[in-house]
Design an enzyme around this catalytic site. Structure first.
Site, PDB file in Angstrom:
ATOM      1  N   HIS A   1      -6.540 -44.331  -0.223  1.00  0.00           N
ATOM      2  CA  HIS A   1      -8.253 -43.990  -1.544  1.00  0.00           C
ATOM      3  C   HIS A   1      -8.949 -45.991  -1.774  1.00  0.00           C
ATOM      4  CE1 HIS A   1     -10.462 -43.871  -5.080  1.00  0.00           C
ATOM      5  NE2 HIS A   1      -9.913 -42.952  -4.895  1.00  0.00           N
TER       6      HIS A   1
ATOM      7  N   ASP B   1       0.307 -46.325  -4.878  1.00  0.00           N
ATOM      8  CA  ASP B   1      -0.320 -45.245  -5.443  1.00  0.00           C
ATOM      9  C   ASP B   1       0.235 -44.425  -5.359  1.00  0.00           C
ATOM     10  OD1 ASP B   1      -2.835 -43.736  -6.581  1.00  0.00           O
ATOM     11  OD2 ASP B   1      -3.662 -44.833  -3.971  1.00  0.00           O
TER      12      ASP B   1
ATOM     13  N   GLN C   1      -1.618 -39.365  -6.620  1.00  0.00           N
ATOM     14  CA  GLN C   1      -1.921 -37.527  -6.520  1.00  0.00           C
ATOM     15  C   GLN C   1      -0.280 -37.192  -6.479  1.00  0.00           C
ATOM     16  OE1 GLN C   1      -4.532 -35.847  -6.171  1.00  0.00           O
ATOM     17  NE2 GLN C   1      -5.871 -37.646  -5.866  1.00  0.00           N
TER      18      GLN C   1
ATOM     19  N   LYS D   1      -5.436 -37.084 -13.734  1.00  0.00           N
ATOM     20  CA  LYS D   1      -4.681 -35.998 -12.314  1.00  0.00           C
ATOM     21  C   LYS D   1      -3.470 -35.440 -12.681  1.00  0.00           C
ATOM     22  CE  LYS D   1      -6.830 -38.959  -9.609  1.00  0.00           C
ATOM     23  NZ  LYS D   1      -7.469 -38.033  -8.724  1.00  0.00           N
TER      24      LYS D   1
ATOM     25  N   CYS E   1     -13.306 -41.226  -1.371  1.00  0.00           N
ATOM     26  CA  CYS E   1     -13.003 -42.162  -1.468  1.00  0.00           C
ATOM     27  C   CYS E   1     -12.231 -42.581  -0.106  1.00  0.00           C
ATOM     28  CB  CYS E   1     -12.912 -42.791  -2.808  1.00  0.00           C
ATOM     29  SG  CYS E   1     -13.981 -42.433  -4.210  1.00  0.00           S
TER      30      CYS E   1
END
Length: 409
Positions: free
Chosen positions: A126, A203, A206, A229, A367
């Site tokens: 991202h 990261d 997700q 999220k 993104c």
């Protein structure tokens, strides 16, 4: 194919999310944009309202009752997060989201980098895990090196290992791709990096709604994720950092809360985690964030994952029946996200017409423009699933998609 109802009661779960009962363009709302942001159960909304109605006061330092209550609720959430990810409370930094958490690491930890040092990223990142390192590239002269993928969306692990060298100072990669759904073998990748003495930032934006997180098991150095999220309020994120690394890093921002003593002769800084939390935090939403973990643990991550994968498999099978439809991201054991295009139809046109039929999907480059370039496309349509989605909603989505593609072909 058996329904998730045999394991979890989807009807009861959906009742916890009032927004799902509203319409969209005179049709039932089919919300398939969960990778961008998930919806929020009433328990979380109620916690926000309760904070505003009964406990709102600035946290820390206040001696009055409301301030003490708000402080206790914020710090209870910190302990809740720490227990959920198997970390210590002082290793949990509250941020505005995953993006700020990554920027914190790049800006603070990155101050030790020198010209010619190298940071390893992947092509599936991202922008939030690309641009902060590019800023260091222009500011400090570091070099960004990139791991490629195969056509399924699987990282080239041989290339990843080959990129480590004497000037490698950081590896930063996503746990799960927001476009492809690829679940990267982050534990193995962290072990490789540590074999070269290189710290790792993951990261986890997700991953946090779909996978159990254990910082001790992963052995990562930094891990970032967002509340919005994982069924929570917007504007709250978490940076996990190893205590020894956080203690060695300079503050990210200056101001109130992050200090021990201020004078014009010099300033000393607060202990962890407060050193990295300058100013008034979003204490209302932080307090409500704790209820997300209650929801996830009550349903059970193993049941959430099983239901989402059932939706993924069913939707994938039905979508591949549509002529000229191409799915981007076919890695094994991927997360419940499907990015696709149909023939030469522009992704924006598909998304706009699906919306008119009540189906909310995401369109564009998500993104992740370098990843789009890797596949030679401008963007995709992305449908992503959460625990409250149903097989019936997939059928409505497929029917709408067939209608729209016939109209645009």
């Amino acid at each position: 194919m058996d329904s998730g109802k045999s394991v979890i009661d989807i009807d009861s779960i959906r009742k916890e999310f009032p927004i799902l009962s509203r319409g969209a363009n005179d049709r039932p709302l089919i919300y398939l944009d969960n990778t961008a942001t998930s919806q929020t159960p009433s328990t979380v909304v109620d916690a926000v309202v309760d904070m505003y109605e009964h406990h709102k006061a600035n946290v820390h330092r206040g001696v009055h009752l409301l301030s003490r209550e708000a402080t206790d609720m914020q710090e209870a959430t910190r302990r809740r997060v720490a227990a959920y990810i198997n970390a210590s409370p002082e290793e949990v930094i509250f941020t505005r989201g995953t993006t700020e958490a990554i920027n914190l690491v790049a800006s603070s930890f990155g101050q030790r980098f020198s010209e010619g040092d190298e940071v390893i990223l992947t092509v599936m990142e991202h922008h939030a895990n690309i641009v902060p390192w590019q800023l260091l590239q222009s500011q400090r002269g570091i070099k960004v090196r990139v791991v490629d993928i195969d056509d399924r969306g699987v990282l080239n692990q041989e290339q990843y290992r080959s990129l480590f060298g004497p000037r490698t100072v950081m590896a930063a990669f996503c746990h799960v791709s927001n476009v492809l759904g690829t679940v990267n073998p982050v534990k193995d990748m962290i072990a490789v990096a540590h074999g070269y003495g290189v710290p790792v930032l993951v990261d986890g934006a997700q991953a946090s709604p779909h996978l159990n997180l254990d910082m001790k098991d992963l052995d990562c150095d930094f891990y970032a994720f967002s509340s919005h999220k994982m069924y929570g309020p917007a504007g709250v994120g978490v940076l996990y950092g190893r205590r020894d690394l956080l203690e060695s890093m300079p503050p990210y921002q200056g101001g109130g809360e992050m200090i021990r003593h201020v004078s014009f002769e010099g300033t000393t800084f607060a202990d962890l985690p407060f050193k990295f939390e300058a100013g008034t935090p979003d204490f209302v939403d932080i307090a409500a964030f704790a209820r997300c973990f209650d929801f996830i643990e009550r349903v059970g991550m193993v049941h959430i994952a099983a239901h989402e994968h059932e939706l993924l498999d069913y939707a994938t099978e039905r979508m591949l029946e549509i002529p000229d439809l191409r799915i981007y991201g076919t890695a094994p054991d991927k997360s419940a996200v499907i990015s696709f295009n149909v023939g030469d139809i522009h992704n924006y046109d598909l998304g706009l017409l699906l919306d008119r039929l009540g189906v909310a999907v995401r369109t564009g480059h998500h993104c992740a423009q370098p990843l789009m370039e890797r596949f030679g496309i401008q963007g995709t349509v992305r449908a992503s699933f959460a625990v409250y989605n149903t097989l019936e909603e997939v059928d409505i989505f497929i029917s709408a998609l067939r209608k729209v593609t016939a109209m645009l072909s």
